[in-house]
Structures are given as structure tokens and as C-alpha cells.
Enzyme design. Structure first.
Site, PDB file in Angstrom:
ATOM      1  N   HIS A  31      82.975 -83.623 -54.179  1.00 55.86           N
ATOM      2  CA  HIS A  31      83.320 -82.923 -55.419  1.00 55.86           C
ATOM      3  C   HIS A  31      84.827 -83.060 -55.625  1.00 55.86           C
ATOM      4  O   HIS A  31      85.523 -83.703 -54.826  1.00 55.86           O
ATOM      5  CB  HIS A  31      82.871 -81.461 -55.352  1.00 55.86           C
ATOM      6  CG  HIS A  31      83.337 -80.740 -54.131  1.00 55.86           C
ATOM      7  ND1 HIS A  31      84.667 -80.478 -53.874  1.00 55.86           N
ATOM      8  CD2 HIS A  31      82.650 -80.258 -53.056  1.00 55.86           C
ATOM      9  CE1 HIS A  31      84.777 -79.849 -52.726  1.00 55.86           C
ATOM     10  NE2 HIS A  31      83.575 -79.707 -52.196  1.00 55.86           N
ATOM     11  N   HIS A  34      87.263 -82.705 -52.615  1.00 54.34           N
ATOM     12  CA  HIS A  34      87.418 -83.903 -51.781  1.00 54.34           C
ATOM     13  C   HIS A  34      88.278 -84.949 -52.503  1.00 54.34           C
ATOM     14  O   HIS A  34      89.159 -85.571 -51.897  1.00 54.34           O
ATOM     15  CB  HIS A  34      86.062 -84.559 -51.500  1.00 54.34           C
ATOM     16  CG  HIS A  34      85.071 -83.696 -50.780  1.00 54.34           C
ATOM     17  ND1 HIS A  34      83.961 -83.180 -51.390  1.00 54.34           N
ATOM     18  CD2 HIS A  34      85.020 -83.285 -49.487  1.00 54.34           C
ATOM     19  CE1 HIS A  34      83.256 -82.484 -50.512  1.00 54.34           C
ATOM     20  NE2 HIS A  34      83.875 -82.522 -49.349  1.00 54.34           N
TER      21      HIS A  34
HETATM   22  P1  AMP Z   1      83.585 -81.049 -46.090  1.00 57.23           P
HETATM   23  O1  AMP Z   1      82.939 -82.266 -46.687  1.00 57.23           O
HETATM   24  O2  AMP Z   1      83.061 -79.768 -46.647  1.00 57.23           O
HETATM   25  O3  AMP Z   1      83.636 -81.100 -44.581  1.00 57.23           O
HETATM   26  O4  AMP Z   1      85.096 -81.099 -46.562  1.00 57.23           O
HETATM   27  C1  AMP Z   1      85.918 -82.212 -46.310  1.00 57.23           C
HETATM   28  C2  AMP Z   1      87.356 -81.830 -46.574  1.00 57.23           C
HETATM   29  O5  AMP Z   1      87.490 -81.411 -47.933  1.00 57.23           O
HETATM   30  C3  AMP Z   1      87.809 -80.628 -45.718  1.00 57.23           C
HETATM   31  O6  AMP Z   1      89.141 -80.862 -45.281  1.00 57.23           O
HETATM   32  C4  AMP Z   1      87.718 -79.484 -46.683  1.00 57.23           C
HETATM   33  O7  AMP Z   1      88.609 -78.423 -46.372  1.00 57.23           O
HETATM   34  C5  AMP Z   1      88.110 -80.155 -47.979  1.00 57.23           C
HETATM   35  N1  AMP Z   1      87.630 -79.372 -49.119  1.00 57.23           N
HETATM   36  C6  AMP Z   1      86.388 -78.885 -49.306  1.00 57.23           C
HETATM   37  N2  AMP Z   1      86.326 -78.142 -50.434  1.00 57.23           N
HETATM   38  C7  AMP Z   1      87.573 -78.167 -50.974  1.00 57.23           C
HETATM   39  C8  AMP Z   1      88.167 -77.580 -52.140  1.00 57.23           C
HETATM   40  N3  AMP Z   1      87.461 -76.826 -52.979  1.00 57.23           N
HETATM   41  N4  AMP Z   1      89.476 -77.804 -52.365  1.00 57.23           N
HETATM   42  C9  AMP Z   1      90.210 -78.575 -51.513  1.00 57.23           C
HETATM   43  N5  AMP Z   1      89.712 -79.148 -50.398  1.00 57.23           N
HETATM   44  C10 AMP Z   1      88.411 -78.949 -50.126  1.00 57.23           C
END
Ligand code: AMP
Length: 277
Positions: A31, A34
Site C-alpha cells: 500500500h 510501503h
Molecule cells: P509489512 O509489510 O507490514 O511488514 O511492512 C513493511 C514495512 O512497511 C515496515 O517497515 C512497516 O513499518 C512499513 N509500513 C507499514 N505500514 C506503513 C504505513 N502506514 N506508513 C509507513 N510505513 C509503513
């Protein structure tokens, strides 16, 4: 944009990359949150690597590993226009082959907050991030403030284990109504989706009090609890006002502070945080 699966292919593709290499680790189902990390990596680094891996070891036994949303084709379509050089999509068998037995455990800062509810979570997170760092050998790695404790744990691990990686933490990207973007928001339906803004409102209430001069952590925790209690669908797991680096609960706010919370809405568990100071 090159896409690789095996460790050998990753290693040869990595060797071909030039200049500063930035890594953006993800679990896919991408999203805008990311994409904001990838965009910053693109600005700051000559070469950008994105990993997509739903890491089984960071899910507890009763958590949503099998139901975690996945859509690789869509992810690659979203990444392609951003100018990413390399996408690594390892399998669980590549990351944890039969006989695997080595783990990275970060101590005190993994115990409170998420660690108090998900006791094995950060062992999985620290281990996979260490493995990604070793395999990709990035100069910089990009993480979201959305997962505030995760960012603190990775900063700690990087320091403690002398990884020559600059950990960059990027601001949380939100929907227009304040809900922090998350792959798990897909599970939120109808009334739960509407109710989900309560986390943002609770954090905002505490921030307003802080900006008005309030420095007693208990008062800020109370403000957050009060707003959360106004939403009958919200089941609160924790509400915290802690030191930004150590994650120890505060009495009095003096330096950089993390306000954070975990709330269950229907079948969906949501976390969010604000940084003060
Ligand atoms: P995930 O796929 O949920 O493991 O997230 C991958 C990376 O994206 C991690 O470093 C998360 O902290 C970051 N991330 C997820 N959601 C957000 C968001 N809304 N804003 C900024 N970074 C995000």
C-alpha cells in the site's frame, strides 16, 4: 526491474548493483505506506532492493499467517513504475531450510508493548531482518514508524550486532480519516472500518494535551484510554506512553516519547503510534 527467488540469484543480482544500495523489507500486499519507503529509498540510494516475504516465524501459533493477504502480481505492478532495481521473493524453505536453528533475540525492548501480547514476534522479526541484511548487504534499510517498536528493535539490533547498515525510519502514511495504512486493514468491514479511526483520535487527544503543556505520562495515557472507551467495538490490549528508545513507561515526559496502542476491532488487531518531542 529484476525479480529473483533463490539466494544464488539474489547474490549475483546484488553483485551487479552499483553505488549506495537501499533495502525495503516488506511482507507484500503493498500500500502507499510501503511505496513511501521505496520512494525515499529511490531518492537516497543509487540502487533499490525490495524484499517480499511473509515471514512465518514472526507469527504466533494463533495468529493470521495462513490468512495474511497476498497478491504478488499486484505488488509487482505497484513497484515497477517506482524504478526498483531488484525484487527478492524468497520462499520459507529458502529462509528456513530443514534443520534451521539460529535465532536473533533482542532483550529488554522486546518485552513490553507488542512483546507482552506477542511473546515470540520480535525473535522472528530480528532474525529475518538480520538474514535480509546479510543476504542483501544494503548500505541503508527503510522501515516505517507505523511499527514503532519494530523500528526500535531493529535500530537496537543493528547497533548491537555491528551491522554496517543505516536504518532509516519513515513517517506513518494514513488514510484521509487518519487510519494508519496497513495490509491488515483489508479485514476491516463496515462498522469496524469506521470505528478504526478511534486509534488516531485517541493519539491526537494525547498529542493535543502534550502540545498544551501536559507532561504527566499518566494524564496522556488517561486521555487515550478515555477516547478508546468511547468506542464500544474497540477492545484495548495496551496503551503506552514510553521513552522513544528504551520503550520504558514514563512518569514524566522529558525527551522523545512514543505514544502507542494496540486495539482489537472485530477480528482485526490494529496498532498505531505517535512520536512526541
Ligand atoms: P509489512 O509489510 O507490514 O511488514 O511492512 C513493511 C514495512 O512497511 C515496515 O517497515 C512497516 O513499518 C512499513 N509500513 C507499514 N505500514 C506503513 C504505513 N502506514 N506508513 C509507513 N510505513 C509503513
Amino acid at each position: 526491474m529484476k525479480t529473483v527467488i533463490s539466494l544464488d540469484d539474489l547474490t549475483s543480482a546484488r553483485t551487479a548493483l552499483t553505488g549506495t544500495v537501499g533495502l525495503v523489507p516488506t511482507m507484500g500486499y503493498l500500500h502507499e505506506g510501503h511505496l513511501s519507503l521505496i520512494r525515499l529509498a529511490k531518492v537516497e540510494c543509487e540502487s533499490v532492493v525490495v524484499s517480499i516475504f511473509v515471514n512465518p516465524t514472526q507469527f504466533g501459533a494463533n495468529e493470521d499467517l495462513s490468512k495474511y493477504p497476498r497478491d504478488l502480481e499486484r505488488d509487482l505492478r505497484l513497484i515497477e513504475p517506482l524504478g526498483v532495481d531488484l525484487v527478492w521473493i524468497p520462499t520459507p524453505g529458502i529462509m528456513y531450510p530443514t534443520g534451521y536453528q539460529t535465532w536473533v533475540e533482542v532483550d529488554a525492548i522486546t518485552h513490553p508493548l507488542e512483546g507482552s501480547v506477542r511473546p515470540t514476534h520480535f525473535k522472528g522479526v530480528a532474525t529475518i531482518v538480520a538474514k535480509l541484511f546479510n543476504a542483501v548487504q544494503p548500505h541503508k534499510a527503510y522501515f516505517g514508524q507505523k511499527d514503532g517498536q519494530q523500528a526500535a528493535v531493529i535500530r537496537q539490533m543493528t547497533r548491537d550486532l555491528n551491522f554496517p547498515v543505516d536504518v532509516v525510519v519513515c513517517p506513518t502514511v494514513r488514510e484521509v480519516d487518519g487510519l494508519a495504512m496497513s495490509s491488515r486493514n483489508k479485514y476491516l468491514e463496515g462498522a469496524d472500518r469506521k470505528a478504526a479511526t478511534v486509534l488516531f483520535h485517541a493519539l491526537s487527544a494525547a498529542k493535543t494535551a502534550y502540545e498544551g503543556g501536559e507532561r504527566k505520562a499518566d494524564v496522556l495515557r488517561g486521555k487515550m484510554k478515555e477516547v478508546l472507551a468511547s468506542e464500544p467495538r474497540a477492545m484495548v490490549q495496551y496503551v503506552s506512553c514510553a521513552d522513544y528508545d528504551s520503550l520504558e513507561e514514563l512518569d514524566l515526559i522529558q525527551g522523545k516519547t512514543l505514544l502507542s496502542m494496540a486495539v482489537i476491532l472485530g477480528k482485526t488487531r490494529l496498532i498505531d503510534n505517535f512520536v512526541l518531542g
